[in-house]
Motif scaffolding. Structure first.
Motif, PDB file in Angstrom:
ATOM      1  N   LYS A  23     104.336   1.017  88.380  1.00 19.49           N
ATOM      2  CA  LYS A  23     104.026   0.011  87.364  1.00 19.49           C
ATOM      3  C   LYS A  23     102.948   0.498  86.408  1.00 19.49           C
ATOM      4  O   LYS A  23     103.033   0.265  85.205  1.00 19.49           O
ATOM      5  N   TRP A  24     101.942   1.205  86.892  1.00 24.90           N
ATOM      6  CA  TRP A  24     100.857   1.636  86.008  1.00 24.90           C
ATOM      7  C   TRP A  24     101.343   2.594  84.934  1.00 24.90           C
ATOM      8  O   TRP A  24     100.838   2.603  83.821  1.00 24.90           O
ATOM      9  N   PHE A  25     102.377   3.414  85.244  1.00 24.85           N
ATOM     10  CA  PHE A  25     102.917   4.303  84.227  1.00 24.85           C
ATOM     11  C   PHE A  25     103.763   3.525  83.228  1.00 24.85           C
ATOM     12  O   PHE A  25     103.666   3.737  82.018  1.00 24.85           O
ATOM     13  N   ALA A  26     104.574   2.606  83.729  1.00 27.14           N
ATOM     14  CA  ALA A  26     105.374   1.766  82.840  1.00 27.14           C
ATOM     15  C   ALA A  26     104.474   0.966  81.900  1.00 27.14           C
ATOM     16  O   ALA A  26     104.753   0.860  80.702  1.00 27.14           O
ATOM     17  N   ASP A  27     103.388   0.428  82.424  1.00 26.79           N
ATOM     18  CA  ASP A  27     102.440  -0.332  81.595  1.00 26.79           C
ATOM     19  C   ASP A  27     101.812   0.557  80.519  1.00 26.79           C
ATOM     20  O   ASP A  27     101.661   0.138  79.372  1.00 26.79           O
ATOM     21  N   ALA A  28     101.444   1.785  80.877  1.00 27.10           N
ATOM     22  CA  ALA A  28     100.854   2.700  79.899  1.00 27.10           C
ATOM     23  C   ALA A  28     101.871   3.049  78.813  1.00 27.10           C
ATOM     24  O   ALA A  28     101.536   3.097  77.634  1.00 27.10           O
ATOM     25  N   CYS A  29     103.117   3.267  79.212  1.00 27.93           N
ATOM     26  CA  CYS A  29     104.170   3.571  78.233  1.00 27.93           C
ATOM     27  C   CYS A  29     104.345   2.411  77.259  1.00 27.93           C
ATOM     28  O   CYS A  29     104.430   2.613  76.047  1.00 27.93           O
ATOM     29  N   LYS A  30     104.392   1.207  77.772  1.00 26.94           N
ATOM     30  CA  LYS A  30     104.554   0.023  76.913  1.00 26.94           C
ATOM     31  C   LYS A  30     103.365  -0.129  75.977  1.00 26.94           C
ATOM     32  O   LYS A  30     103.521  -0.423  74.798  1.00 26.94           O
ATOM     33  N   PHE A  31     102.162   0.092  76.497  1.00 22.50           N
ATOM     34  CA  PHE A  31     100.952  -0.066  75.701  1.00 22.50           C
ATOM     35  C   PHE A  31     100.965   0.875  74.499  1.00 22.50           C
ATOM     36  O   PHE A  31     100.546   0.511  73.407  1.00 22.50           O
ATOM     37  N   PHE A  32     101.462   2.097  74.700  1.00 24.36           N
ATOM     38  CA  PHE A  32     101.483   3.071  73.616  1.00 24.36           C
ATOM     39  C   PHE A  32     102.817   3.102  72.873  1.00 24.36           C
ATOM     40  O   PHE A  32     103.102   4.024  72.119  1.00 24.36           O
ATOM     41  N   GLY A  33     103.640   2.083  73.090  1.00 24.02           N
ATOM     42  CA  GLY A  33     104.852   1.927  72.295  1.00 24.02           C
ATOM     43  C   GLY A  33     106.042   2.752  72.735  1.00 24.02           C
ATOM     44  O   GLY A  33     107.028   2.828  72.019  1.00 24.02           O
ATOM     45  N   TYR A  34     105.971   3.361  73.903  1.00 29.26           N
ATOM     46  CA  TYR A  34     107.108   4.127  74.397  1.00 29.26           C
ATOM     47  C   TYR A  34     107.938   3.209  75.262  1.00 29.26           C
ATOM     48  O   TYR A  34     107.502   2.792  76.335  1.00 29.26           O
ATOM     49  N   THR A  35     109.133   2.863  74.823  1.00 27.03           N
ATOM     50  CA  THR A  35     109.910   1.841  75.523  1.00 27.03           C
ATOM     51  C   THR A  35     111.099   2.382  76.292  1.00 27.03           C
ATOM     52  O   THR A  35     111.773   1.631  76.983  1.00 27.03           O
ATOM     53  N   THR A  36     111.392   3.676  76.190  1.00 23.97           N
ATOM     54  CA  THR A  36     112.560   4.209  76.889  1.00 23.97           C
ATOM     55  C   THR A  36     112.185   4.994  78.146  1.00 23.97           C
ATOM     56  O   THR A  36     112.959   5.775  78.650  1.00 23.97           O
ATOM     57  N   TYR A  37     110.990   4.763  78.658  1.00 24.94           N
ATOM     58  CA  TYR A  37     110.534   5.456  79.869  1.00 24.94           C
ATOM     59  C   TYR A  37     111.461   5.229  81.047  1.00 24.94           C
ATOM     60  O   TYR A  37     111.572   6.057  81.924  1.00 24.94           O
ATOM     61  N   TYR A  38     112.155   4.100  81.065  1.00 23.16           N
ATOM     62  CA  TYR A  38     112.993   3.774  82.216  1.00 23.16           C
ATOM     63  C   TYR A  38     114.185   4.730  82.338  1.00 23.16           C
ATOM     64  O   TYR A  38     114.798   4.820  83.377  1.00 23.16           O
ATOM     65  N   ASN A  39     114.512   5.474  81.285  1.00 20.03           N
ATOM     66  CA  ASN A  39     115.597   6.452  81.345  1.00 20.03           C
ATOM     67  C   ASN A  39     115.095   7.867  81.614  1.00 20.03           C
ATOM     68  O   ASN A  39     115.837   8.814  81.488  1.00 20.03           O
ATOM     69  N   TYR A  40     113.841   8.014  81.969  1.00 23.43           N
ATOM     70  CA  TYR A  40     113.274   9.349  82.077  1.00 23.43           C
ATOM     71  C   TYR A  40     113.966  10.207  83.117  1.00 23.43           C
ATOM     72  O   TYR A  40     113.951  11.421  83.043  1.00 23.43           O
ATOM     73  N   GLN A  41     114.614   9.603  84.108  1.00 29.88           N
ATOM     74  CA  GLN A  41     115.284  10.398  85.134  1.00 29.88           C
ATOM     75  C   GLN A  41     116.495  11.132  84.562  1.00 29.88           C
ATOM     76  O   GLN A  41     117.013  12.037  85.177  1.00 29.88           O
ATOM     77  N   HIS A  42     116.922  10.765  83.366  1.00 26.70           N
ATOM     78  CA  HIS A  42     118.076  11.397  82.739  1.00 26.70           C
ATOM     79  C   HIS A  42     117.659  12.395  81.660  1.00 26.70           C
ATOM     80  O   HIS A  42     118.480  12.856  80.903  1.00 26.70           O
ATOM     81  N   THR A  43     116.395  12.701  81.572  1.00 30.34           N
ATOM     82  CA  THR A  43     115.900  13.632  80.576  1.00 30.34           C
ATOM     83  C   THR A  43     114.883  14.576  81.213  1.00 30.34           C
ATOM     84  O   THR A  43     114.359  14.283  82.284  1.00 30.34           O
ATOM     85  N   ASP A  44     114.620  15.686  80.554  1.00 27.61           N
ATOM     86  CA  ASP A  44     113.675  16.656  81.104  1.00 27.61           C
ATOM     87  C   ASP A  44     112.239  16.376  80.692  1.00 27.61           C
ATOM     88  O   ASP A  44     111.317  16.936  81.266  1.00 27.61           O
ATOM     89  N   SER A  45     112.041  15.529  79.663  1.00 31.03           N
ATOM     90  CA  SER A  45     110.674  15.226  79.239  1.00 31.03           C
ATOM     91  C   SER A  45     110.651  13.994  78.353  1.00 31.03           C
ATOM     92  O   SER A  45     111.681  13.587  77.813  1.00 31.03           O
TER      93      SER A  45
END
Length: 87
Positions: A23-45
């Motif tokens: 959750k803390w990583f998802a929250d940080a991603c949302k805070f900085f406007g990165y909304t596609t973090y949930y698909n990160y397992q399908h990408t290399d970075s």
């Protein structure tokens, strides 16, 4: 010359691309406007745009939650030399 050593502290971390997103990583991603973090397992970075610079999180890096709640990547070789798991 003065010598220093790192203070012992515990951090939370996960292996990017291989472990579930905490959750803390998802929250940080949302805070900085990165909304596609949930698909990160399908990408290399992913790249998060911080106010001062962009930070890239690569598959196989450890993502560390710092003492002030900040998140940052760490190469797995460096992480393993610097940290050990708390039982």
């Amino acid at each position: 010359m003065t010598r220093y050593k790192k203070k012992p502290l515990e951090v939370e971390a996960f292996l990017f691309g291989y472990e579930p997103i905490p959750k803390w990583f998802a929250d940080a991603c949302k805070f900085f406007g990165y909304t596609t973090y949930y698909n990160y397992q399908h990408t290399d970075s992913i790249k998060i745009h911080y106010p001062e610079n962009d930070v890239r999180f690569n598959k196989g890096d450890y993502v560390i939650k710092g003492i002030d709640g900040e998140v940052y990547p760490c190469n797995s070789d460096i992480f393993k030399k610097t940290y050990e798991e708390v039982k």
